[in-house]
Design a protein around this motif. Structure first.
Motif, PDB file in Angstrom:
ATOM      1  N   CYS A 100       0.956  -1.055  -0.034  1.00 50.22           N
ATOM      2  CA  CYS A 100       0.071   0.057   0.034  1.00 50.22           C
ATOM      3  C   CYS A 100       0.995   1.065   0.112  1.00 50.22           C
ATOM      4  CB  CYS A 100      -1.030   0.066   1.192  1.00 50.22           C
ATOM      5  SG  CYS A 100      -2.303  -1.439   1.104  1.00 50.22           S
ATOM      6  N   HIS A 101       2.012   1.109   0.751  1.00 56.26           N
ATOM      7  CA  HIS A 101       2.969   2.295   0.788  1.00 56.26           C
ATOM      8  C   HIS A 101       3.451   2.627  -0.614  1.00 56.26           C
ATOM      9  CE1 HIS A 101       6.693   4.227   1.197  1.00 56.26           C
ATOM     10  NE2 HIS A 101       6.300   4.907   2.106  1.00 56.26           N
ATOM     11  N   ASP A 102       3.631   1.593  -1.403  1.00 57.99           N
ATOM     12  CA  ASP A 102       4.248   1.898  -2.513  1.00 57.99           C
ATOM     13  C   ASP A 102       3.383   2.374  -3.560  1.00 57.99           C
ATOM     14  OD1 ASP A 102       6.784   0.999  -1.881  1.00 57.99           O
ATOM     15  OD2 ASP A 102       6.285  -1.276  -2.424  1.00 57.99           O
ATOM     16  N   VAL A 103       2.149   2.103  -3.556  1.00 60.07           N
ATOM     17  CA  VAL A 103       1.223   2.441  -4.709  1.00 60.07           C
ATOM     18  C   VAL A 103       0.190   3.986  -4.140  1.00 60.07           C
ATOM     19  CG1 VAL A 103       0.939   0.281  -5.650  1.00 60.07           C
ATOM     20  CG2 VAL A 103      -0.636   0.969  -3.727  1.00 60.07           C
ATOM     21  N   ILE A 104       0.155   4.030  -2.812  1.00 64.55           N
ATOM     22  CA  ILE A 104      -0.770   5.087  -2.367  1.00 64.55           C
ATOM     23  C   ILE A 104      -0.331   6.430  -3.006  1.00 64.55           C
ATOM     24  CG2 ILE A 104       0.537   5.713  -0.218  1.00 64.55           C
ATOM     25  CD1 ILE A 104      -2.083   5.875   1.043  1.00 64.55           C
ATOM     26  N   SER A 105       0.897   6.886  -3.187  1.00 63.60           N
ATOM     27  CA  SER A 105       1.465   8.144  -3.753  1.00 63.60           C
ATOM     28  C   SER A 105       0.729   8.265  -5.065  1.00 63.60           C
ATOM     29  CB  SER A 105       2.733   8.117  -3.726  1.00 63.60           C
ATOM     30  OG  SER A 105       3.308   9.655  -4.402  1.00 63.60           O
ATOM     31  N   PRO A 106       0.996   7.175  -6.261  1.00 68.61           N
ATOM     32  CA  PRO A 106       0.526   7.570  -7.606  1.00 68.61           C
ATOM     33  C   PRO A 106      -1.223   7.465  -7.608  1.00 68.61           C
ATOM     34  CG  PRO A 106       1.645   5.487  -7.539  1.00 68.61           C
ATOM     35  CD  PRO A 106       1.909   6.096  -6.053  1.00 68.61           C
ATOM     36  N   VAL A 107      -1.531   6.695  -6.744  1.00 74.02           N
ATOM     37  CA  VAL A 107      -3.298   6.586  -6.610  1.00 74.02           C
ATOM     38  C   VAL A 107      -3.621   8.124  -6.211  1.00 74.02           C
ATOM     39  CG1 VAL A 107      -5.032   5.508  -5.710  1.00 74.02           C
ATOM     40  CG2 VAL A 107      -3.122   4.021  -6.469  1.00 74.02           C
ATOM     41  N   GLY A 108      -2.880   8.478  -5.178  1.00 76.14           N
ATOM     42  CA  GLY A 108      -3.225   9.906  -4.629  1.00 76.14           C
ATOM     43  C   GLY A 108      -3.297  10.974  -5.717  1.00 76.14           C
ATOM     44  N   ALA A 109      -2.241  10.828  -6.573  1.00 76.41           N
ATOM     45  CA  ALA A 109      -1.822  11.844  -7.605  1.00 76.41           C
ATOM     46  C   ALA A 109      -3.205  11.624  -8.745  1.00 76.41           C
ATOM     47  CB  ALA A 109      -0.390  11.477  -8.141  1.00 76.41           C
ATOM     48  N   ILE A 110      -3.474  10.441  -8.890  1.00 78.03           N
ATOM     49  CA  ILE A 110      -4.619  10.437  -9.701  1.00 78.03           C
ATOM     50  C   ILE A 110      -5.852  10.901  -9.436  1.00 78.03           C
ATOM     51  CG2 ILE A 110      -6.227   8.415 -10.962  1.00 78.03           C
ATOM     52  CD1 ILE A 110      -3.937   6.808 -11.002  1.00 78.03           C
ATOM     53  N   VAL A 111      -6.174  10.733  -8.069  1.00 82.67           N
ATOM     54  CA  VAL A 111      -7.405  11.529  -7.440  1.00 82.67           C
ATOM     55  C   VAL A 111      -7.308  12.886  -7.475  1.00 82.67           C
ATOM     56  CG1 VAL A 111      -8.583  11.925  -5.216  1.00 82.67           C
ATOM     57  CG2 VAL A 111      -7.624   9.319  -5.890  1.00 82.67           C
ATOM     58  N   ASN A 112      -5.915  13.511  -7.167  1.00 83.53           N
ATOM     59  CA  ASN A 112      -5.970  14.849  -7.570  1.00 83.53           C
ATOM     60  C   ASN A 112      -6.057  15.142  -8.734  1.00 83.53           C
ATOM     61  OD1 ASN A 112      -5.013  15.169  -4.570  1.00 83.53           O
ATOM     62  ND2 ASN A 112      -2.884  14.848  -5.269  1.00 83.53           N
ATOM     63  N   GLY A 113      -5.493  14.786  -9.802  1.00 85.14           N
ATOM     64  CA  GLY A 113      -5.800  15.012 -11.120  1.00 85.14           C
ATOM     65  C   GLY A 113      -7.417  14.907 -11.514  1.00 85.14           C
ATOM     66  N   LEU A 114      -8.082  14.166 -11.017  1.00 79.78           N
ATOM     67  CA  LEU A 114      -9.325  13.773 -11.194  1.00 79.78           C
ATOM     68  C   LEU A 114     -10.011  15.182 -10.929  1.00 79.78           C
ATOM     69  CD1 LEU A 114     -10.009  10.375 -10.966  1.00 79.78           C
ATOM     70  CD2 LEU A 114     -10.044  11.403 -13.119  1.00 79.78           C
ATOM     71  N   GLU A 115      -9.779  15.627  -9.594  1.00 83.86           N
ATOM     72  CA  GLU A 115     -10.317  16.703  -8.981  1.00 83.86           C
ATOM     73  C   GLU A 115     -10.132  18.180  -9.622  1.00 83.86           C
ATOM     74  OE1 GLU A 115      -8.806  16.665  -5.022  1.00 83.86           O
ATOM     75  OE2 GLU A 115      -9.932  15.304  -4.189  1.00 83.86           O
ATOM     76  N   ILE A 116      -8.907  18.013 -10.010  1.00 85.91           N
ATOM     77  CA  ILE A 116      -8.593  19.232 -11.109  1.00 85.91           C
ATOM     78  C   ILE A 116      -9.476  19.280 -12.367  1.00 85.91           C
ATOM     79  CG2 ILE A 116      -6.775  20.114 -12.456  1.00 85.91           C
ATOM     80  CD1 ILE A 116      -4.608  19.618 -10.460  1.00 85.91           C
ATOM     81  N   LEU A 117      -9.719  18.031 -12.972  1.00 90.14           N
ATOM     82  CA  LEU A 117     -10.454  18.087 -14.249  1.00 90.14           C
ATOM     83  C   LEU A 117     -11.917  18.339 -13.956  1.00 90.14           C
ATOM     84  CD1 LEU A 117      -9.459  14.823 -15.888  1.00 90.14           C
ATOM     85  CD2 LEU A 117      -9.037  16.893 -16.612  1.00 90.14           C
ATOM     86  N   GLU A 118     -12.680  17.835 -12.498  1.00 91.96           N
ATOM     87  CA  GLU A 118     -13.708  18.322 -12.131  1.00 91.96           C
ATOM     88  C   GLU A 118     -14.170  19.548 -12.032  1.00 91.96           C
ATOM     89  OE1 GLU A 118     -17.104  16.932  -8.650  1.00 91.96           O
ATOM     90  OE2 GLU A 118     -14.991  15.677  -9.042  1.00 91.96           O
ATOM     91  N   ASP A 119     -12.857  20.472 -11.597  1.00 90.87           N
ATOM     92  CA  ASP A 119     -13.391  21.855 -11.160  1.00 90.87           C
ATOM     93  C   ASP A 119     -12.577  22.995 -12.090  1.00 90.87           C
ATOM     94  OD1 ASP A 119     -14.571  20.739  -8.669  1.00 90.87           O
ATOM     95  OD2 ASP A 119     -12.669  20.739  -7.708  1.00 90.87           O
ATOM     96  N   GLU A 120     -11.845  22.408 -12.793  1.00 95.91           N
ATOM     97  CA  GLU A 120     -11.122  23.454 -13.751  1.00 95.91           C
ATOM     98  C   GLU A 120     -11.621  23.703 -14.946  1.00 95.91           C
ATOM     99  OE1 GLU A 120      -8.763  26.463 -14.068  1.00 95.91           O
ATOM    100  OE2 GLU A 120      -7.973  25.334 -12.384  1.00 95.91           O
ATOM    101  N   LYS A 121     -11.725  24.829 -15.503  1.00 96.82           N
ATOM    102  CA  LYS A 121     -12.285  25.045 -16.937  1.00 96.82           C
ATOM    103  C   LYS A 121     -11.076  25.577 -17.600  1.00 96.82           C
ATOM    104  CE  LYS A 121     -16.364  24.526 -15.606  1.00 96.82           C
ATOM    105  NZ  LYS A 121     -17.020  23.255 -15.909  1.00 96.82           N
ATOM    106  N   ASP A 122      -9.849  26.167 -17.153  1.00 91.97           N
ATOM    107  CA  ASP A 122      -8.452  26.172 -18.052  1.00 91.97           C
ATOM    108  C   ASP A 122      -8.013  25.342 -18.627  1.00 91.97           C
ATOM    109  OD1 ASP A 122      -6.288  28.704 -18.564  1.00 91.97           O
ATOM    110  OD2 ASP A 122      -5.226  26.716 -17.842  1.00 91.97           O
ATOM    111  N   GLU A 123      -7.933  25.387 -20.153  1.00 94.20           N
ATOM    112  CA  GLU A 123      -7.593  24.147 -20.712  1.00 94.20           C
ATOM    113  C   GLU A 123      -6.052  23.921 -20.391  1.00 94.20           C
ATOM    114  OE1 GLU A 123      -8.859  22.165 -22.890  1.00 94.20           O
ATOM    115  OE2 GLU A 123     -10.787  23.194 -22.183  1.00 94.20           O
ATOM    116  N   GLY A 124      -5.226  24.679 -20.093  1.00 89.42           N
ATOM    117  CA  GLY A 124      -3.791  24.602 -19.716  1.00 89.42           C
ATOM    118  C   GLY A 124      -3.748  23.654 -18.380  1.00 89.42           C
ATOM    119  N   MET A 125      -4.386  24.001 -17.386  1.00 87.41           N
ATOM    120  CA  MET A 125      -4.690  23.111 -16.359  1.00 87.41           C
ATOM    121  C   MET A 125      -5.268  21.805 -16.478  1.00 87.41           C
ATOM    122  SD  MET A 125      -3.201  24.724 -13.757  1.00 87.41           S
ATOM    123  CE  MET A 125      -3.486  23.620 -12.470  1.00 87.41           C
ATOM    124  N   ARG A 126      -6.194  21.736 -17.341  1.00 87.65           N
ATOM    125  CA  ARG A 126      -6.729  20.482 -17.620  1.00 87.65           C
ATOM    126  C   ARG A 126      -5.688  19.494 -18.367  1.00 87.65           C
ATOM    127  NH1 ARG A 126     -12.092  19.828 -17.110  1.00 87.65           N
ATOM    128  NH2 ARG A 126     -12.328  18.341 -18.963  1.00 87.65           N
TER     129      ARG A 126
END
Length: 227
Positions: A29-55
């Motif tokens: 779990c320690h080995d995979v939690i960081s990239p999985v957390g980054a995926i979650v962060n990326g999805l949150e950005i897609l959900e809230d962000e309208k700027d094409e550069g940030m998307r």
């Protein structure tokens, strides 16, 4: 510095199956939690962000993190698990593939020169775990070179050299490989080298780890006990 005793000494710690499974699961779990957390962060950005550069940044983050999570899970599947196969042997070529996906990054290069062959599962699992130990000997990155000598389970030995700035044998790693632990306890922080020692004894392999040359290279060897 060696863990070459074929019989565990009275000082070797024994974990019951449930504790060992729990600690290995924690390590995975320690080995995979960081990239999985980054995926979650990326999805949150897609959900809230309208700027094409940030998307676009979010898409790149998700793609890179998903690939990293997949590589780490594939490595852990062989290094710590049953590899999803009923066969008693594994291919060193598959070991190279998962090790390269897990190890190689901007800081660390993997040079794999071990001969491709089928070996018993525990010997291949040991090699991957020793490669993982080697990464801890060069905390600032460098080059890890994997070689092998001999053919077949009874005659194949491994050599893993790790070269880089501030190369060193981590504190307690020799004892952990031998089955001993600080204060006679094992936790998730030290389970990986401890587990590598368990696999070495199950594979009837003797392991040594020591500095060579000017001290900028740490060499780990695994040889059949009967050799």
């Amino acid at each position: 510095m060696s863990t070459s005793d074929s019989e565990p000494s009275s000082g070797v710690i024994t974990l019951d199956g449930l504790d060992l499974a729990a600690l290995i699961a924690s390590r995975v779990c320690h080995d995979v939690i960081s990239p999985v957390g980054a995926i979650v962060n990326g999805l949150e950005i897609l959900e809230d962000e309208k700027d094409e550069g940030m998307r676009g940044f979010a898409f790149d983050l998700i793609k890179k993190s998903a690939a990293q999570a997949s590589a780490r899970l594939q490595f852990c599947r062989i290094a710590f698990g049953a590899a999803g196969s009923a066969a008693a042997v594994l291919d060193l070529g598959d070991a190279e593939q998962v090790a390269r996906g897990f190890i190689e990054d901007q800081k660390t290069k993997l040079v794999w020169e071990a001969k491709r062959q089928l070996l018993l599962k525990n010997k291949v699992k040991l090699l991957l775990n020793l490669v993982l130990v080697a990464t801890t000997t060069i905390p600032r990155g460098g080059v890890i070179t994997v070689t092998s000598e001999g053919d077949g389970d009874d005659h194949t030995s491994f050599r893993i050299s790790a070269t880089g700035p501030t190369a060193r044998v981590p504190v307690n790693v020799v004892d952990l490989l031998a089955g001993r632990a600080p204060e006679d306890r094992v936790d998730a922080h030290v389970i990986q080298p401890f587990y590598a020692g368990l696999v070495a004894r199950a594979a009837d392999m003797a392991v040594t780890i020591e500095a060579e040359g000017d001290g900028d290279t740490i060499v780990t060897r695994a040889v059949p006990v009967s050799a």
